[in-house]
Write a protein that holds these residues in place. Structure first.
Motif, mmCIF file in Angstrom:
data_model
loop_
_atom_site.group_PDB
_atom_site.id
_atom_site.type_symbol
_atom_site.label_atom_id
_atom_site.label_comp_id
_atom_site.label_asym_id
_atom_site.label_seq_id
_atom_site.Cartn_x
_atom_site.Cartn_y
_atom_site.Cartn_z
ATOM 1 N N ILE A 38 0.824 -1.212 0.000
ATOM 2 C CA ILE A 38 0.000 0.000 0.000
ATOM 3 C C ILE A 38 0.859 1.264 0.000
ATOM 4 C CG2 ILE A 38 -1.611 1.351 1.401
ATOM 5 C CD1 ILE A 38 -2.875 -1.322 2.243
ATOM 6 N N LYS A 39 2.024 1.214 0.657
ATOM 7 C CA LYS A 39 2.844 2.414 0.839
ATOM 8 C C LYS A 39 3.117 3.181 -0.454
ATOM 9 C CE LYS A 39 5.199 1.207 5.154
ATOM 10 N NZ LYS A 39 6.475 0.771 5.769
ATOM 11 N N PRO A 40 3.542 2.484 -1.550
ATOM 12 C CA PRO A 40 3.823 3.247 -2.776
ATOM 13 C C PRO A 40 2.600 3.960 -3.338
ATOM 14 C CG PRO A 40 4.796 1.053 -2.894
ATOM 15 C CD PRO A 40 3.894 1.072 -1.696
ATOM 16 N N LEU A 41 1.402 3.480 -2.988
ATOM 17 C CA LEU A 41 0.179 4.082 -3.514
ATOM 18 C C LEU A 41 -0.214 5.343 -2.752
ATOM 19 C CD1 LEU A 41 -1.915 0.791 -3.925
ATOM 20 C CD2 LEU A 41 -0.479 1.932 -5.635
ATOM 21 N N LEU A 42 0.446 5.581 -1.618
ATOM 22 C CA LEU A 42 0.076 6.715 -0.774
ATOM 23 C C LEU A 42 0.804 8.001 -1.134
ATOM 24 C CD1 LEU A 42 -0.023 4.925 2.714
ATOM 25 C CD2 LEU A 42 -1.937 5.429 1.187
ATOM 26 N N ILE A 43 1.770 7.924 -2.041
ATOM 27 C CA ILE A 43 2.512 9.124 -2.434
ATOM 28 C C ILE A 43 2.293 9.382 -3.926
ATOM 29 C CG2 ILE A 43 4.272 8.871 -0.653
ATOM 30 C CD1 ILE A 43 6.092 7.654 -2.751
ATOM 31 N N PRO A 44 2.352 10.638 -4.347
ATOM 32 C CA PRO A 44 2.146 10.957 -5.775
ATOM 33 C C PRO A 44 3.204 10.275 -6.645
ATOM 34 C CG PRO A 44 2.085 12.944 -4.416
ATOM 35 C CD PRO A 44 2.575 11.839 -3.537
ATOM 36 N N ALA A 229 16.150 18.981 -5.082
ATOM 37 C CA ALA A 229 17.069 19.385 -4.019
ATOM 38 C C ALA A 229 16.380 20.337 -3.051
ATOM 39 C CB ALA A 229 18.312 20.033 -4.621
ATOM 40 N N GLU A 230 15.569 21.246 -3.567
ATOM 41 C CA GLU A 230 14.843 22.173 -2.704
ATOM 42 C C GLU A 230 13.843 21.422 -1.839
ATOM 43 O OE1 GLU A 230 13.533 25.546 -0.851
ATOM 44 O OE2 GLU A 230 15.294 25.295 -2.155
ATOM 45 N N ARG A 231 13.127 20.487 -2.436
ATOM 46 C CA ARG A 231 12.128 19.733 -1.687
ATOM 47 C C ARG A 231 12.780 18.813 -0.660
ATOM 48 N NH1 ARG A 231 9.995 14.887 -1.498
ATOM 49 N NH2 ARG A 231 11.276 14.052 -3.159
ATOM 50 N N SER A 232 13.986 18.346 -0.969
ATOM 51 C CA SER A 232 14.600 17.315 -0.145
ATOM 52 C C SER A 232 15.747 17.827 0.719
ATOM 53 C CB SER A 232 15.128 16.196 -1.054
ATOM 54 O OG SER A 232 14.129 15.717 -1.894
ATOM 55 N N ARG A 233 15.825 19.129 0.922
ATOM 56 C CA ARG A 233 16.965 19.704 1.644
ATOM 57 C C ARG A 233 17.188 19.057 3.002
ATOM 58 N NH1 ARG A 233 16.253 25.959 2.061
ATOM 59 N NH2 ARG A 233 14.235 25.053 2.496
ATOM 60 N N MET A 234 16.109 18.771 3.695
ATOM 61 C CA MET A 234 16.229 18.300 5.068
ATOM 62 C C MET A 234 16.087 16.780 5.189
ATOM 63 S SD MET A 234 16.831 21.152 6.331
ATOM 64 C CE MET A 234 16.894 20.671 8.068
ATOM 65 N N ARG A 235 16.027 16.073 4.087
ATOM 66 C CA ARG A 235 15.841 14.633 4.189
ATOM 67 C C ARG A 235 17.103 13.965 4.703
ATOM 68 N NH1 ARG A 235 13.375 12.991 -1.444
ATOM 69 N NH2 ARG A 235 13.636 10.898 -0.619
ATOM 70 N N ARG A 236 16.914 12.893 5.447
ATOM 71 C CA ARG A 236 18.018 12.256 6.158
ATOM 72 C C ARG A 236 19.016 11.611 5.195
ATOM 73 N NH1 ARG A 236 18.223 7.111 7.538
ATOM 74 N NH2 ARG A 236 15.991 6.887 7.167
ATOM 75 N N ALA A 288 13.288 2.979 0.685
ATOM 76 C CA ALA A 288 13.758 4.011 1.607
ATOM 77 C C ALA A 288 13.218 5.377 1.211
ATOM 78 C CB ALA A 288 15.284 4.036 1.631
ATOM 79 N N ASP A 289 13.175 5.638 -0.084
ATOM 80 C CA ASP A 289 12.618 6.903 -0.565
ATOM 81 C C ASP A 289 11.143 7.019 -0.224
ATOM 82 O OD1 ASP A 289 12.923 9.368 -2.358
ATOM 83 O OD2 ASP A 289 11.270 8.296 -3.326
ATOM 84 N N ILE A 290 10.392 5.920 -0.392
ATOM 85 C CA ILE A 290 8.965 5.919 -0.072
ATOM 86 C C ILE A 290 8.762 6.182 1.413
ATOM 87 C CG2 ILE A 290 6.933 4.433 0.111
ATOM 88 C CD1 ILE A 290 7.873 3.075 -2.491
ATOM 89 N N GLU A 291 9.564 5.528 2.261
ATOM 90 C CA GLU A 291 9.439 5.719 3.717
ATOM 91 C C GLU A 291 9.675 7.176 4.093
ATOM 92 O OE1 GLU A 291 8.542 3.725 6.040
ATOM 93 O OE2 GLU A 291 8.709 1.689 5.210
ATOM 94 N N GLU A 292 10.674 7.799 3.479
ATOM 95 C CA GLU A 292 10.980 9.192 3.802
ATOM 96 C C GLU A 292 9.859 10.126 3.352
ATOM 97 O OE1 GLU A 292 14.776 10.507 2.592
ATOM 98 O OE2 GLU A 292 15.826 8.845 3.556
ATOM 99 N N ARG A 293 9.324 9.858 2.188
ATOM 100 C CA ARG A 293 8.240 10.705 1.697
ATOM 101 C C ARG A 293 7.004 10.566 2.586
ATOM 102 N NH1 ARG A 293 8.746 12.335 -3.976
ATOM 103 N NH2 ARG A 293 10.770 11.659 -4.757
#
Length: 297
Positions: A38-44, A229-236, A288-293
């Protein structure tokens, strides 16, 4: 799941506890599996993921050893692509000494190719004893990988006035017809300073078409990378950002270890990785990208 709740209640019944425990574990596992689906379906969904990919590999620090590592990466991706039933099309290839590669640019024409390969962008580092080293000392070299979504003409508008096009005589292997005509093309995009040189095709028209294809993809990638990069500036872990200067992975030959520094993924089967067995790693990066989003990172 109601079955899971019922099985949990039966755990207190001594006569039914063992059966209930087995059912509880089975339903619990099913819940976890469904959550992952389900997780991948929850993000655009990024529409660029469906595009063809253009992959660029360049030798970095390390001289001949870096060029040899670039050739190893080229082989690794080629084997991975072949495993998926895809076929790479070499757009540009600049050979180094000892069988190395200074630069390789190739296109992967397959639906979803960019979505699969996009996580490979960044600095790849190798630690090993070079073939040219008589002392047996371990050296560290690097190569950069950039994965671009193939751009269509509607994605990026390029004005003729923004281009400087130079033609010159192709050098290196390619046959007499290539080497005796001004078939090579160099395109400079004046607003950004991007320079594309193309000489692998036999005619000036073909080289110009290939150079424009690469230029469009780099311009689209530049725009997307700035937004990302702007959207992801603070991502771990910064999985999938446009930061090409970040060291993303180390290939340690003495210990047969491959480490992806963004997510802490590690394997001691370096030989399999270099033979193109990177599907599990790419899937881990995608998750990992999906989890962060989902976490809003």
């Amino acid at each position: 799941m109601s079955e899971n709740a019922q099985a949990g209640e039966l755990l207190t019944d001594p006569e039914l506890a063992d059966e209930a425990r087995r059912e509880f574990e089975q339903t619990q596992g099913a819940i976890v599996a469904l959550e992952e689906q389900i997780k991948p379906l929850l993000i655009p969904r990024d529409p660029l993921n469906d595009r063809n990919a253009i992959v660029e590999i360049r030798a970095g620090t390390g001289g001949d050893e870096a060029a040899l590592f670039g050739a190893d990466l080229f082989r690794m991706y080629t084997r991975f692509i072949e495993r998926k039933g895809w076929k790479p099309e070499v757009l540009s290839l600049s050979d180094g000494t000892l069988g190395g590669i200074k630069e390789a640019i190739f296109k992967v024409s397959a639906e979803g190719a960019f979505g699969v390969l996009r996580w490979e962008s960044g600095v790849h580092r190798v630690q090993r004893v070079p073939a040219t080293e008589a002392q047996g000392r371990i050296h560290t070299s690097a190569a950069t990988v950039a994965v671009l979504p193939e751009a269509e003409e509607v994605d990026v508008k390029i004005e003729d006035k923004d281009l400087r096009i130079d033609v010159f005589r192709a050098s290196g292997p390619g046959g007499q017809g290539v080497n005796t005509t001004d078939s090579a093309v160099r395109i400079t995009h004046l607003p950004t300073g991007l320079v594309i040189s193309q000489q692998d095709q036999r005619s000036q028209i073909q080289n110009k078409a290939k150079a424009m294809e690469i230029l469009r993809s780099r311009l689209l990638d530049l725009r997307v990378s700035q937004q990302e990069a702007e959207r992801s500036r603070m991502r771990r872990t910064q999985v999938g950002t446009g930061d090409r200067s970040a060291k993303i992975r180390t290939y340690n030959y003495p210990q047969s270890r491959v480490t992806d520094h963004r997510i802490g993924w590690e394997t001691h089967n370096l030989r399999a990785v270099m033979d193109g067995d990177i599907g599990d790693l790419i899937e881990a990066l995608k998750l990992a990208d999906i989890e962060e989003r989902l976490s809003g990172g």
